[in-house]
Design a protein around this motif. Structure first.
Motif, PDB file in Angstrom:
ATOM      1  N   LYS A1422     -48.487  64.198 -95.719  1.00 28.45           N
ATOM      2  CA  LYS A1422     -49.308  63.602 -96.773  1.00 28.45           C
ATOM      3  C   LYS A1422     -50.086  62.409 -96.248  1.00 28.45           C
ATOM      4  CE  LYS A1422     -46.417  65.020-100.702  1.00 28.45           C
ATOM      5  NZ  LYS A1422     -45.603  64.556-101.838  1.00 28.45           N
ATOM      6  N   GLU A1423     -49.436  61.605 -95.458  1.00 23.88           N
ATOM      7  CA  GLU A1423     -50.140  60.469 -94.875  1.00 23.88           C
ATOM      8  C   GLU A1423     -51.283  60.919 -93.980  1.00 23.88           C
ATOM      9  OE1 GLU A1423     -49.833  57.290 -95.369  1.00 23.88           O
ATOM     10  OE2 GLU A1423     -48.168  57.458 -96.802  1.00 23.88           O
ATOM     11  N   MET A1424     -51.041  61.970 -93.222  1.00 26.32           N
ATOM     12  CA  MET A1424     -52.091  62.470 -92.351  1.00 26.32           C
ATOM     13  C   MET A1424     -53.261  63.026 -93.160  1.00 26.32           C
ATOM     14  SD  MET A1424     -51.744  65.210 -89.232  1.00 26.32           S
ATOM     15  CE  MET A1424     -51.270  66.513 -90.355  1.00 26.32           C
ATOM     16  N   MET A1425     -52.949  63.738 -94.243  1.00 29.02           N
ATOM     17  CA  MET A1425     -54.028  64.245 -95.095  1.00 29.02           C
ATOM     18  C   MET A1425     -54.814  63.101 -95.700  1.00 29.02           C
ATOM     19  SD  MET A1425     -51.970  67.352 -96.973  1.00 29.02           S
ATOM     20  CE  MET A1425     -53.305  67.663 -98.105  1.00 29.02           C
ATOM     21  N   LYS A1426     -54.067  62.065 -96.093  1.00 27.74           N
ATOM     22  CA  LYS A1426     -54.742  60.900 -96.673  1.00 27.74           C
ATOM     23  C   LYS A1426     -55.646  60.232 -95.651  1.00 27.74           C
ATOM     24  CE  LYS A1426     -53.701  56.628 -99.173  1.00 27.74           C
ATOM     25  NZ  LYS A1426     -52.633  55.743 -99.679  1.00 27.74           N
ATOM     26  N   ARG A1427     -55.158  60.116 -94.424  1.00 25.05           N
ATOM     27  CA  ARG A1427     -55.988  59.523 -93.386  1.00 25.05           C
ATOM     28  C   ARG A1427     -57.193  60.384 -93.073  1.00 25.05           C
ATOM     29  NH1 ARG A1427     -50.908  58.414 -91.000  1.00 25.05           N
ATOM     30  NH2 ARG A1427     -51.196  60.191 -89.602  1.00 25.05           N
ATOM     31  N   GLN A1428     -57.010  61.710 -93.090  1.00 27.22           N
ATOM     32  CA  GLN A1428     -58.145  62.594 -92.839  1.00 27.22           C
ATOM     33  C   GLN A1428     -59.202  62.458 -93.929  1.00 27.22           C
ATOM     34  OE1 GLN A1428     -56.469  66.484 -92.431  1.00 27.22           O
ATOM     35  NE2 GLN A1428     -55.693  66.116 -90.333  1.00 27.22           N
ATOM     36  N   LEU A1429     -58.727  62.373 -95.175  1.00 23.67           N
ATOM     37  CA  LEU A1429     -59.688  62.187 -96.268  1.00 23.67           C
ATOM     38  C   LEU A1429     -60.424  60.860 -96.122  1.00 23.67           C
ATOM     39  CD1 LEU A1429     -57.640  63.543 -99.323  1.00 23.67           C
ATOM     40  CD2 LEU A1429     -59.588  64.629 -98.214  1.00 23.67           C
ATOM     41  N   GLU A1430     -59.672  59.830 -95.814  1.00 26.97           N
ATOM     42  CA  GLU A1430     -60.326  58.535 -95.636  1.00 26.97           C
ATOM     43  C   GLU A1430     -61.314  58.576 -94.476  1.00 26.97           C
ATOM     44  OE1 GLU A1430     -57.187  55.813 -95.053  1.00 26.97           O
ATOM     45  OE2 GLU A1430     -56.577  55.738 -97.180  1.00 26.97           O
ATOM     46  N   THR A1431     -60.931  59.262 -93.425  1.00 23.67           N
ATOM     47  CA  THR A1431     -61.861  59.391 -92.298  1.00 23.67           C
ATOM     48  C   THR A1431     -63.109  60.159 -92.702  1.00 23.67           C
ATOM     49  OG1 THR A1431     -59.974  59.387 -90.795  1.00 23.67           O
ATOM     50  CG2 THR A1431     -62.064  60.147 -89.898  1.00 23.67           C
ATOM     51  N   TYR A1432     -62.900  61.245 -93.451  1.00 26.68           N
ATOM     52  CA  TYR A1432     -64.049  62.047 -93.897  1.00 26.68           C
ATOM     53  C   TYR A1432     -64.959  61.230 -94.801  1.00 26.68           C
ATOM     54  CZ  TYR A1432     -66.697  65.714 -96.261  1.00 26.68           C
ATOM     55  OH  TYR A1432     -67.697  66.475 -96.780  1.00 26.68           O
ATOM     56  N   ILE A1433     -64.350  60.487 -95.712  1.00 24.10           N
ATOM     57  CA  ILE A1433     -65.158  59.654 -96.604  1.00 24.10           C
ATOM     58  C   ILE A1433     -65.913  58.599 -95.814  1.00 24.10           C
ATOM     59  CG2 ILE A1433     -65.012  57.952 -98.475  1.00 24.10           C
ATOM     60  CD1 ILE A1433     -62.624  59.570 -99.563  1.00 24.10           C
TER      61      ILE A1433
END
Length: 1498
Positions: A1422-1433
């Motif tokens: 979940k943390e990795m997905m959150k970081r990926q989303l933040e990176t994408y944003i």
């Protein structure tokens, strides 16, 4: 004729009595290329003994035995070895060929001639060197009236025949007499001392009857032949370089006759300038008469004028000698008359001693078979250059360098006086030519005068003699250049003249123009040009050659009373490096103030010298003349024993640059013939010296390297400061070292050098005294307003510390005053010191006041923290007090104030005790600065000496007299007070000795490099450090030997020993046993029980040296200490803790320390799991095991030992039987009645069984001990040793681990007690079963398809099953059980329940871990997905920002384009109107153009 082969002499036959005391068997001729092949050579039976005047005076010459019938003396060592170029035909005695008169040893004492009568010997290189060096030595020592060659003159004349003794006493100026018996003693210098060499008077002759030893014109004079025979003996110990074709290596006759040590310097053309400077400093310098006359006294002027008048009437060759002799007279010395170098002549009363040296040059024949072009070119240049000066490269020999010259031989005439009227308006000289005039570059005058007996000698006669000898010298494979004859050059005179002329033109055109005294005037040479100048030089050279050749003819025709001909010629420095390859600088050790000798002869070659002979040799060879020494000079003499080492140390500490001459002599062979020398590959002796430090293991590059087969010296220059060099020597048979210098030094082993390193270096003391004197000047001028600023700046410049390190200097001054006064400073003295240093800090001074203030703390402030307001108030008070103190210090530092006078008076009073011992206080001041200030040592030159400053403490213990065993020598605990660098240095007579250092807090061992403890920074700890030394003794015990350890550190205080004195009184518990392979690879396992805390060393060793072993100490089956090794392993020290509450804190602390290095796993072994569960590591109950394991299956046993191993296994199996004696006596099955009787008598039988079991245990233990005592060492076995202090030996018990056997025995006894007779009944049942199986196998016929089904007897209470014809395999349906049945009692049920619970708990723990891991993985995803989303944003926002920026730029660009277009549209209408107006003005033009175009279209 067949040559008798000679057997090589063994080393044991080299030690025998000295020769010459009694006649031996008839000596035969030596086996060499130059001697008769019929007679074999006798081997050298011993080293030549050291010279002793007493022995020579008591020598029995046996002259009375010399009759016709009696047997004359023959050399026990056989005939001497002559060079290969001289072939011996017969040997004769003087009485055989001298018939006209009685032979004599010496007839003419004034002079001698060794060239006229020895032309047939000059083809031998060795003979040429012998003759040349005899002449050189005669000229150096016996030319007091002529110019001196060295920087000093020998006090007494040297006579070569004084080295011969016969029918005379060993006194000064003795005269040897002819001995008809034929026995003579020669005194020669060899291997560091004067030696007694005995020779006979057998002389070799060739087939033409020519004597093959040098002789004078008087054939009845025997001293040259006898002396050369002794020299040839010494020369035979040298080996020439293989492949060089030379007859000698590095052997020199001058060293053999005087003891002067030769330094061989190779000559290279690229450092000609350094060669010139070296020669100017070491040999006299030629000066013109005008220069020397200015410095002479009026009394000397008259002598000088007369000498000049005489020189004008003599030839130029003699003129040079007389001019240099005149220059000698200008040095007025009361003790000695000598010519000093030019620098020393102009010195003002210099009293510094100058070392005496003699400089020679030598050239060697090059290899004819050389194929390298560069070497061939150098050979051609050298040969041509030598021919110009009257020498030949074919006949190499050493020449003497007498002086240098940088001026003309004769001063140029003074220019005529110019009238005064011509000086008013002098005319300028003009060059009427179209070509520009090139400036003439004058080459400086740089010439070297060489002396040789073979200058312009009759080379043609020597070559003709060589051609008559046969084709020996004509062979092409011989590397000696004698095969190239100069007769070939003289066959065609025209060709020779052309070649000579071309060579002269080429060589002299390359040189720059040079003006000498024999040329024309300088103005004429410049006007005539360089061609005439070259012609003048050629005339000078030719004239010099003619005069020297004329002088040679005169010398050859002169009588024998004239002096020996040693001709001289001047060699240009440019050609000097072409002619000669090496410089031979002979150093005279007796002229040096400090010297040291040491020798080492191996046991196989050491001669039998008594103590008296050694002392006499030391007194006779190592004494230094009083006139050559300084009053405070010292000579250090050491004679090393036969078992000494080839490692030495050199220590030098000086404020000035130091030069030390290291003389090295090596003996690489002894008593071998020429053929054996060629066949055997002997390495030359080597010496290596490199910087050394006991505090570092980094090996530095060597500063000195010497390789020689005879004797050689090297000059070691050292810069100012402290130096320690490690000198390592090696040679096949013997080495000798001789060091001498004008500066003091220490040379010896470590024990003699290390005490000198504890002191401060001289540069350190000098720097400290400079700082202290500057400080004293500041104190003396403290009240002087004019001198105080300058002295203060001088002090700051002297100590050189920066602003950040000023406080270190202030603290050092304070501590220096405290140590000088021996007390704490008062408040007035403290204020004076603060004013002197300008530092208001307290310097840690009032320690008592601080302690008093801490004691007077109010009770309300105890255990109370200050508030912020209180901290601010304290800060304000401290700042105010500091400001007041600074103002007071500034006021007191200002000269003229009342406070300044008071402070100055206080400082003067304090300075008085400091000045009484200035150097000691200065050293303490600078040492405090260096120790407490980081980087201060690097500010001073003495900082380089800190790496060599050490201090050490000595610890020694006796070595047990045990053979072929491992022993523990030393085990002590040291406590370190502060961080320090330490290095243990071991001195042990045992060959194998290893030291271990253990940190008692962490049980870690200090790292080692090649079994040596490396330098390590030890930090303070609670338990200290244990130093353990182990060793392996040899076949012979060391009687009275001591083991020593130097604990080396940088400075004091060093670590303190835990007890007063070290002790090596240890108690060893030794256990042995055979190795029995098993599945767990365990060699042995023993239990350790201690009654109190006990420190012990555990060592384990196997009979096979390449077995990889792991030795472990287990506590409740958990490893607390371990070590691995190959064939031998040791745990240096381990503290076994007692299982009681006597030392709870200590046990807990050590248990925690032990748990730090434990691996946390259970090792294999019986009963391991129970111990680990019942006794965890946090309890005070300890159960120690010592276990040894085999690693990597490294101990395989051969098949031949299988029966022996099976026997050992049977013994172990029998040890597990409890009722073996009862069962063996019972052979029949028991009946029902017997069972009842057995039940009734059960208590009695069980009691008897227990007693029998106890007796059996005693027997088994006794048998095991007997087995250990009678251990067969040829079988694979092991040895375990546990070493402890002798005083604590009773508190530890080590025995074999029999816990598993005891459990099985207890279990069987419990079964027997519960059911009496159970063991016998089970044994009978087993016997019946085995019997039935055997009967069924016997009754079964082979080949039948059906199997016999026989009922098996069973015990009462069990069912009897009848099997069918077809046997059914029920094993898949039967639950697997143990290999052996086991009674399921309460203990087993409890164990099974505990195992099931452990399995459940382990499964739950694993399951919980898996769930926790899955949960963590889910959170991580979940943390990795959150970081990926933040990176994408973030990427989207960045892209939007860039896109917006691009759009803005595009809109701006578009708007700018549109604006430009709108401006253009606004400007276009006026242009159209203008065109229309023009069209209206010229309408015809438009029409005409239209017509033309229309016409063209048609």
């Amino acid at each position: 004729m067949s040559k008798t082969p000679k057997k090589k002499t063994s080393s044991s036959s080299l030690v025998a009595s000295s020769p010459g005391h009694s006649p031996k068997k008839e000596a035969s001729s030596a086996v060499s290329a130059s001697e008769s092949p019929e007679e074999p050579k006798k081997s050298l039976i011993s080293l030549w003994p050291e010279w002793s005047d007493t022995e020579v005076n008591a020598e029995k010459w046996d002259a009375a035995k010399a009759s016709k019938d009696s047997k004359l003396f023959d050399d026990p060592e056989g005939k001497v070895e002559l060079p290969a170029s001289l072939r011996v035909h017969t040997w004769k005695r003087p009485s055989d060929y001298i018939l006209n008169k009685t032979p004599v040893v010496v007839e003419n004492e004034a002079a001698f001639d060794l060239t006229s009568a020895n032309e047939h010997l000059l083809s031998s290189e060795l003979m040429r060197w012998v003759i040349s060096e005899l002449y050189i030595l005669w000229k150096v020592c016996n030319t007091a009236e002529e110019k001196a060659i060295s920087t000093e003159i020998v006090s007494s004349l040297w006579k070569p025949w004084e080295h011969i003794y016969s029918l005379c006493k060993a006194v000064k100026d003795h005269m040897p007499l002819y001995n008809a018996y034929g026995k003579y003693v020669i005194k020669l210098y060899w291997m560091g001392s004067w030696r007694k060499i005995t020779v006979d008077d057998m002389l070799p002759f060739d087939k033409d009857g020519n004597l093959l030893l040098p002789a004078t014109l008087n054939q009845s004079e025997l001293w040259p032949m006898l002396l050369v025979k002794g020299i040839l003996k010494v020369a035979s110990t040298d080996i020439p370089v293989s492949g060089s074709g030379r007859e000698l290596g590095e052997f020199t006759v001058i060293h053999c006759l005087t003891g002067w040590i030769p330094e061989i310097i190779p000559l290279k053309s690229w450092y000609t300038g350094k060669i010139w400077e070296f020669l100017r400093d070491n040999i006299p310098q030629f000066q013109l008469e005008e220069e020397s006359s200015e410095e002479t006294t009026p009394a000397d002027l008259m002598t000088t004028d007369s000498n000049v008048n005489e020189m004008k009437r003599e030839s130029p060759t003699v003129l040079k000698n007389r001019e240099s002799a005149t220059r000698k007279n200008k040095v007025d010395d009361q003790d000695r008359k000598t010519i000093q170098p030019k620098a020393a002549i102009h010195a003002n009363n210099t009293t510094k001693p100058i070392s005496q040296t003699v400089v020679c040059a030598s050239y060697q024949p090059l290899h004819l078979m050389e194929k390298r072009t560069s070497v061939l070119t150098r050979m051609a240049d050298s040969s041509e250059s030598l021919r110009q000066y009257g020498l030949s490269q074919l006949f190499s020999h050493p020449v003497l360098l007498t002086c240098t010259r940088d001026c003309p031989l004769v001063a140029p005439p003074k220019p005529p006086p110019v009238p005064q009227w011509k000086l008013i308006r002098p005319r300028k000289q003009t060059n009427i030519t179209d070509e520009p005039k090139e400036p003439i570059v004058q080459k400086p005058e740089q010439f070297i005068e060489v002396s040789s007996p073979f200058i312009n000698y009759k080379l043609m006669a020597m070559v003709a003699h060589d051609m008559e000898q046969g084709g020996v010298k004509r062979r092409g494979y011989n590397s000696n250049l004698n095969s190239f004859s100069e007769m070939d050059d003289s066959e065609d005179d025209h060709t020779k003249n052309d070649i000579t002329q071309n060579t002269l033109n080429v060589s002299e055109t390359a040189e720059t123009s040079q003006v000498t005294a024999e040329d024309k005037k300088k103005d004429d040479s410049i006007a005539n040009g360089p061609d005439k100048e070259t012609d003048g030089k050629e005339k000078e050279r030719l004239q010099t050659a003619k005069e020297s050749s004329g002088a040679l003819l005169l010398s050859q025709d002169a009588s024998a009373s004239d002096k020996p001909p040693l001709l001289e010629t001047w060699v240009d420095l440019h050609n000097f490096t072409k002619c000669f390859q090496t410089l031979l600088v002979f150093h005279k050790p007796d002229t040096y103030a400090h010297q040291c000798k040491t020798s080492h002869f191996k046991n196989s070659i050491s001669s039998r010298l008594s103590a008296a002979a050694l002392s006499n040799a030391v007194a006779s060879t190592h004494s230094i003349s009083a006139h050559a020494r300084q009053p405070d000079s010292t000579a250090i003499v050491q004679t090393q024993s036969a078992d000494g080492k080839g490692t030495h140390f050199l220590f030098v500490d000086s404020l000035l640059p130091t030069e030390i001459v290291i003389g090295f002599s090596a003996l690489v062979h002894w008593g071998e013939s020429v053929e054996e020398k060629k066949e055997s590959s002997v390495r030359p002796g080597s010496l290596t010296a490199k910087p050394f430090s006991w505090k570092s293991m980094v090996s530095e590059l060597p500063v000195v390297q010497i390789q020689t087969t005879a004797s050689k010296a090297v000059l070691l220059p050292l810069p100012p400061g402290r130096h320690v060099l490690h000198v390592h020597t090696s040679a096949s048979l013997a080495v000798h070292l001789h060091l001498f210098s004008m500066s003091p030094f220490v040379f010896g082993d470590e024990e003699s050098v290390m005490p000198h390193l504890d002191k401060e270096s001289l540069r350190f003391c000098e720097q400290a005294v400079m700082i202290m004197r500057s400080l004293g000047r500041v104190i003396s001028c403290f009240s002087d307003p004019e001198e105080q600023p300058s002295t203060t700046k001088e002090l700051e410049k002297t100590h050189g510390v920066g602003i950040q390190q000023q406080r270190v200097f202030s603290e050092a001054v304070y501590h220096m005053f405290c140590s000088a006064l021996g007390r704490k400073l008062t408040s007035e003295e403290l204020f004076a010191v603060q004013t002197l240093t300008g530092d208001p800090s307290p310097h840690g001074s009032n320690d008592k006041a601080l302690d008093a203030r801490s004691d007077d703390t109010p009770e309300l402030w105890n255990d109370r923290q200050a508030t912020d307001k209180e901290m601010q108030a304290a800060t304000v008070l401290q700042a105010g007090w500091k400001g007041y103190l600074v103002r007071e210090i500034l006021t007191a530092a200002r000269p003229g104030t009342k406070e300044n006078l008071s402070v100055a008076k206080t400082l003067q009073e304090m300075w008085a005790p400091v000045e009484s011992d200035l150097e000691k206080n200065a050293v303490s001041l600078l040492r405090h600065m260096v120790a407490n200030g980081e980087g201060i040592a690097e500010l001073y030159p003495c900082g380089e000496d800190e790496c060599n400053r050490i201090t050490f403490s000595d610890y020694s213990v006796p070595i047990p007299e045990i053979t072929n065993s491992w022993i523990l020598i030393f085990r002590e605990v040291f406590h370190v007070p502060k961080n320090m660098l330490l290095v243990p240095k071991i001195f042990s007579p045992l060959p194998v000795c290893i030291v271990h250092v253990i940190n008692n807090d962490t049980l870690e061992e200090i790292p080692k490099v090649f079994n040596r403890v490396e330098p390590y920074i030890y930090t303070p700890n609670k338990g200290g450090y244990t130093f353990v030394a182990e060793a392996q003794t040899g076949d012979t015990p060391v009687i009275g030997g001591k083991w020593r350890m130097f604990l080396i550190g940088c400075r004091e205080p060093l670590p303190q020993l835990a007890r007063e004195t070290p002790s090596n009184n240890f108690s060893v518990k030794e256990l042995k046993g055979y190795y029995i392979p098993n599945q767990k690879d365990i060699i042995c396992r023993h239990v350790v029980k201690v009654s109190s805390d006990h420190s012990a060393t555990v060592q384990f060793q196997t009979s096979k040296s390449d077995v990889y072993i792991k030795l472990s100490i287990l506590d409740h089956e958990k490893e607390v200490a371990s070590s691995q090794g190959k064939g031998h392993v040791i745990i240096p020290v381990y503290c076994f803790l007692a299982s009681n509450g006597g030392s709870v804190a200590q046990a807990g602390a050590r248990q925690d320390q032990g748990s730090l290095i434990a691996e946390g796993r259970v090792t294999g072994g019986g009963g391991g799991k129970e111990g680990s569960d019942q006794h965890p590591t946090d309890t005070l109950v300890h159960k120690y095991y010592i276990q040894a394991e085999v690693l990597q299956d490294s101990w395989p046993l051969p098949e031949s030992l299988s029966s022996f191993i099976q026997k050992l296994r049977d013994i172990e199996r029998n040890e597990m039987r409890v009722f073996g004696d009862i069962l063996d006596s019972t052979s029949m099955p028991l009946g029902a009645d017997q069972q009842k009787e057995g039940q009734k008598s059960a208590p009695k039988s069980t009691q008897k069984d227990k007693e029998r079991n106890k007796d059996k245990d005693k027997l088994t233990s006794k048998s095991s001990s007997i087995m250990e005592q009678s251990l067969d060492e040829s079988k694979p076995h092991w040895t375990l040793r546990v070493v402890s202090d002798h005083s604590e030996a009773g508190s530890i018990e080590v025995k074999k681990d029999t816990e598993k056997l005891e459990e099985i025995r207890a279990m069987k006894l419990a079964w027997e007690a519960a059911e009496p007779g159970r063991a016998a009944k089970a044994h009978q049942t087993r016997l019946r079963y085995l019997k039935e199986l055997q009967e069924r196998a016997e009754s079964k016929e082979p080949g039948t398809a059906e199997t016999d089904n026989q009922p098996q007897p069973q015990e009462s209470g069990e069912l009897i099953h009848n099997t069918d014809k077809n046997d059914i395999d029920y094993t898949p349906f039967i639950r697997k059980s143990l290999l052996q049945p086991r009674l399921k009692d309460e203990v087993l049920e409890e164990e099974q329940r505990r195992e099931r619970s452990e399995k459940f708990q382990n499964f739950r723990l694993i399951w919980d871990n898996i769930l926790e891991q899955r949960k963590q993985e889910k959170i991580a995803r979940k943390e990795m997905m959150k970081r990926q989303l933040e990176t994408y944003i973030g990427f989207q926002d960045t892209m939007d920002a860039y896109r917006q920026k691009m759009l803005q730029a595009r809109e701006a660009f578009c708007s700018r384009i549109l604006k430009e277009q709108s401006h253009k549209k606004i400007e276009e209408p006026p242009m159209e109107t203008v065109e229309q107006v023009e069209l209206e003005k010229n309408p015809t033009t438009v029409q005409s153009s239209g017509r033309k175009s229309g016409g063209k279209r048609k």
